[in-house]
Design an enzyme around this catalytic site. Structure first.
Site, short mmCIF file in Angstrom:
data_model
loop_
_atom_site.label_atom_id
_atom_site.label_comp_id
_atom_site.label_asym_id
_atom_site.label_seq_id
_atom_site.Cartn_x
_atom_site.Cartn_y
_atom_site.Cartn_z
N ASN A 7 0.88 -1.17 0.00
CA ASN A 7 0.00 0.00 0.00
C ASN A 7 0.91 1.22 0.00
O ASN A 7 1.44 1.61 1.04
CB ASN A 7 -0.89 -0.05 1.25
CG ASN A 7 -1.84 1.14 1.32
OD1 ASN A 7 -1.79 2.04 0.49
ND2 ASN A 7 -2.70 1.13 2.32
N ARG A 95 -2.74 -2.09 -3.32
CA ARG A 95 -3.95 -1.33 -3.07
C ARG A 95 -3.91 -0.10 -3.97
O ARG A 95 -2.96 0.68 -3.95
CB ARG A 95 -4.00 -0.89 -1.61
CG ARG A 95 -5.22 -0.04 -1.34
CD ARG A 95 -5.08 0.71 -0.04
NE ARG A 95 -6.28 1.49 0.19
CZ ARG A 95 -6.28 2.65 0.82
NH1 ARG A 95 -5.15 3.19 1.24
NH2 ARG A 95 -7.40 3.30 1.01
N HIS A 184 -12.85 2.49 0.80
CA HIS A 184 -12.79 1.41 1.80
C HIS A 184 -13.47 0.14 1.27
O HIS A 184 -13.90 -0.71 2.05
CB HIS A 184 -13.53 1.78 3.12
CG HIS A 184 -12.90 2.89 3.91
ND1 HIS A 184 -13.67 3.78 4.62
CD2 HIS A 184 -11.61 3.23 4.11
CE1 HIS A 184 -12.86 4.65 5.24
NE2 HIS A 184 -11.61 4.33 4.94
N LEU A 213 -15.48 2.33 10.81
CA LEU A 213 -15.19 3.56 11.57
C LEU A 213 -13.74 3.55 12.00
O LEU A 213 -13.37 2.90 12.99
CB LEU A 213 -16.11 3.67 12.79
CG LEU A 213 -17.63 3.58 12.54
CD1 LEU A 213 -18.39 3.61 13.86
CD2 LEU A 213 -18.10 4.69 11.62
N ASN A 215 -9.88 6.12 11.09
CA ASN A 215 -9.56 7.53 10.86
C ASN A 215 -10.52 8.11 9.84
O ASN A 215 -11.05 9.19 10.01
CB ASN A 215 -8.12 7.66 10.35
CG ASN A 215 -7.16 7.71 11.50
OD1 ASN A 215 -7.45 8.31 12.53
ND2 ASN A 215 -6.01 7.07 11.34
N GLY A 216 -10.69 7.36 8.74
CA GLY A 216 -11.76 7.68 7.80
C GLY A 216 -12.95 6.79 8.15
O GLY A 216 -12.76 5.69 8.67
N ARG A 245 -12.36 14.95 9.06
CA ARG A 245 -13.16 15.30 7.88
C ARG A 245 -14.62 15.55 8.26
O ARG A 245 -15.17 14.83 9.09
CB ARG A 245 -13.12 14.17 6.85
CG ARG A 245 -11.78 14.05 6.14
CD ARG A 245 -11.76 12.85 5.22
NE ARG A 245 -10.69 11.93 5.59
CZ ARG A 245 -10.59 10.68 5.17
NH1 ARG A 245 -11.50 10.18 4.35
NH2 ARG A 245 -9.59 9.92 5.56
N GLY A 334 -10.69 0.81 13.42
CA GLY A 334 -10.20 1.23 14.74
C GLY A 334 -11.28 1.54 15.75
O GLY A 334 -11.28 0.99 16.86
N ILE A 335 -12.23 2.39 15.40
CA ILE A 335 -13.30 2.74 16.33
C ILE A 335 -14.35 1.61 16.36
O ILE A 335 -14.77 1.17 17.44
CB ILE A 335 -13.96 4.09 15.92
CG1 ILE A 335 -12.93 5.23 15.97
CG2 ILE A 335 -15.16 4.40 16.82
CD1 ILE A 335 -13.40 6.55 15.39
N GLY A 336 -14.74 1.14 15.19
CA GLY A 336 -15.77 0.10 15.12
C GLY A 336 -15.41 -1.16 15.88
O GLY A 336 -16.24 -1.80 16.51
N GLU A 388 -7.82 -5.83 5.28
CA GLU A 388 -7.75 -5.44 3.87
C GLU A 388 -6.61 -6.14 3.15
O GLU A 388 -6.73 -6.49 1.97
CB GLU A 388 -7.62 -3.91 3.78
CG GLU A 388 -8.91 -3.23 4.21
CD GLU A 388 -8.77 -1.73 4.47
OE1 GLU A 388 -8.37 -1.38 5.61
OE2 GLU A 388 -9.03 -0.94 3.57
P1 AMP Z 1 -7.96 2.91 11.71
O1 AMP Z 1 -7.99 4.00 10.69
O2 AMP Z 1 -8.87 1.78 11.40
O3 AMP Z 1 -6.56 2.46 12.05
O4 AMP Z 1 -8.53 3.56 13.06
C1 AMP Z 1 -7.81 4.53 13.78
C2 AMP Z 1 -8.70 5.16 14.83
O5 AMP Z 1 -9.31 4.15 15.65
C3 AMP Z 1 -7.96 6.04 15.83
O6 AMP Z 1 -7.83 7.34 15.37
C4 AMP Z 1 -8.84 5.99 17.04
O7 AMP Z 1 -9.76 7.06 17.00
C5 AMP Z 1 -9.61 4.71 16.91
N1 AMP Z 1 -9.27 3.76 17.98
C6 AMP Z 1 -8.27 2.87 18.04
N2 AMP Z 1 -8.30 2.18 19.20
C7 AMP Z 1 -9.36 2.63 19.89
C8 AMP Z 1 -9.95 2.33 21.17
N3 AMP Z 1 -9.42 1.40 21.97
N4 AMP Z 1 -11.04 3.01 21.55
C9 AMP Z 1 -11.56 3.95 20.74
N5 AMP Z 1 -11.08 4.29 19.54
C10 AMP Z 1 -9.99 3.64 19.11
#
Ligand code: AMP
Length: 401
Positions: A7, A95, A184, A213, A215-216, A245, A334-336, A388
């Protein structure tokens, strides 16, 4: 088969080597700050196992080719190598962000594919040229090894016209290729298939709302295995609220800000991409920091979480209407995957749509697919870690069979 997944970004290069017999990750890492005074390389062999070996290097890395060369030396090296000859790599999966209307599936890279990717550069000026650079470097360093391009937009190419067109003069669609593409896609595809597997069904047997959910942030309505709508648009700025964003806003706001703040359109674009979303409301964009601020009584942080959850909830409702019948909702990224507080707030008061979350099952982090709905819930709710790289590697294997 061994597949190397790449990537390539404008100044970074993420990589992962997978053994597709076992789907085990042999090596992963990232080369960052390429072209800057001091670059960095992180390399992990056999990550997340007892045999893990990590190497970090900080030194100037002139360009992507130098970075990839360093990675290749480590992969085949004595210290933490996992293969002895680059020829053991059977395919390289790339990617590529924007496939436009030219690509509705992954494909083996040749000159005409590269030209078609370059033709989409105006639609993704920050990403596609970097992705192409990754392909060029791979062709040079692994002569004779097939390269496969997997597009972020590909899974969304099944959307019907009524979903992908904007209500703008139709000629603009033809002239400037303005339409919803969605992003995505590799993640939405992976988790929508994985949830079917978890439910003991075929993807064609279920309707799913996928909620990515990170960063994006983006969501998709997946009908019988095919995407019929998604929240991101012509660019990844559209849809739900994200870290920095804005997501969807009234488009007239762009001209209004430009006029009243004496800003250029490009400056407003930067404001919407980098200074908005969660950060715009509470100055923080990482959900972990935001929850910590909420615990300390920061009201703006609470507002940001409420706005974030509200927008995702609204889109679940919209996609329930689009699909007619929803079998499952999947949270990922990350959030999901990690944020039980955001998931709980999103799923609150959705029993009218047949969605009932079990708060005990939802609590905490498990790092593997798990269901978080009550026994009585008509709609199943799942948390599924996205992958991914594995999806890209699987598509490469499929194509080369
Ligand atoms: P990603 O783009 O999938 O790597 O997600 C990154 C985002 O996931 C970070 O900016 C955080 O806001 C969120 N994140 C990661 N770990 C946690 C956690 N334990 N609790 C809440 N949010 C998280």
């Amino acid at each position: 088969m061994k597949v190397l997944v790449i990537n390539a970004g404008s100044s970074s290069l993420k990589y992962q080597l997978l053994n597709m017999e076992t789907e085990a990750v042999m090596v992963n890492g990232i080369v960052e700050r390429i072209g800057e005074e001091v670059g960095s390389l992180t390399y992990k062999a056999n990550p997340d196992t007892d045999a893990e070996k990590k190497i970090v290097k900080k030194e100037p890395i002139a360009d992507h080719k130098v970075g990839m060369h360093m990675v290749l030396d480590l992969i085949t090296g004595e210290e933490a190598g996992v293969i002895s000859d680059p020829k053991e790599i059977d395919a390289i999966g790339h990617r590529v962000v924007q496939g436009g209307e030219a690509f509705t599936s992954a494909c083996i890279v040749d000159d005409s594919v590269k030209a078609a990717i370059a033709d989409n550069n105006p639609l993704a000026p920050l990403h596609n040229p970097a992705n192409l650079m990754g392909i060029d470097v791979a062709e040079e360093l692994f002569p004779g090894t097939p390269n496969v391009a997997v597009f972020d937009t590909e899974f969304h190419s099944s959307m019907p016209e009524k979903a992908f067109l904007y209500a703008l003069p139709y000629d603009l669609y033809k002239e400037l290729r303005i339409r919803r593409y969605g992003f995505h896609g590799t993640s939405h595809k992976y988790v929508s298939r994985k949830v079917a597997e978890c439910m003991g069904k075929k993807p064609e047997e279920i309707n799913v709302v996928t909620v990515h959910l990170g960063n994006g942030c983006s969501m998709a309505a997946v009908e019988k295995g095919k995407c019929v709508d998604t929240s991101m648009g012509m660019t990844p700025l559209a849809g739900v609220m994200m870290g920095t964003r804005s997501g969807d806003i009234d488009p007239a706001i762009v001209a209004y800000i430009a006029e009243n703040k004496n800003m250029s359109v490009a400056e407003v674009d930067t404001l919407l991409n980098k200074q908005s979303g969660l950060k715009g409301i509470c100055q923080l964009n990482d959900m972990r920091d935001i929850h910590a601020a909420v615990d300390e009584g920061n009201e703006k942080a609470k507002l940001a979480v409420d706005m974030f959850a509200y927008r995702v909830k609204k889109t679940i409702g919209a996609y329930a209407a689009v699909l007619g019948n929803v079998d499952a909702i999947v949270f990922t990224a990350g959030i999901g995957e990690n944020d039980d507080i955001a998931r709980a707030e999103i799923c609150q008061n959705l029993s009218g749509l047949g969605i009932e979350m079990d708060m005990d099952k939802n609590a905490g982090r498990k790092g593997e697919p798990h269901a978080v709905h009550t026994d009585a819930s008509k709609v199943q709710v799942w948390v599924i870690p996205t992958n991914e790289e594995l999806q890209i590697a699987q598509e490469a294997v499929e194509l080369l069979k």
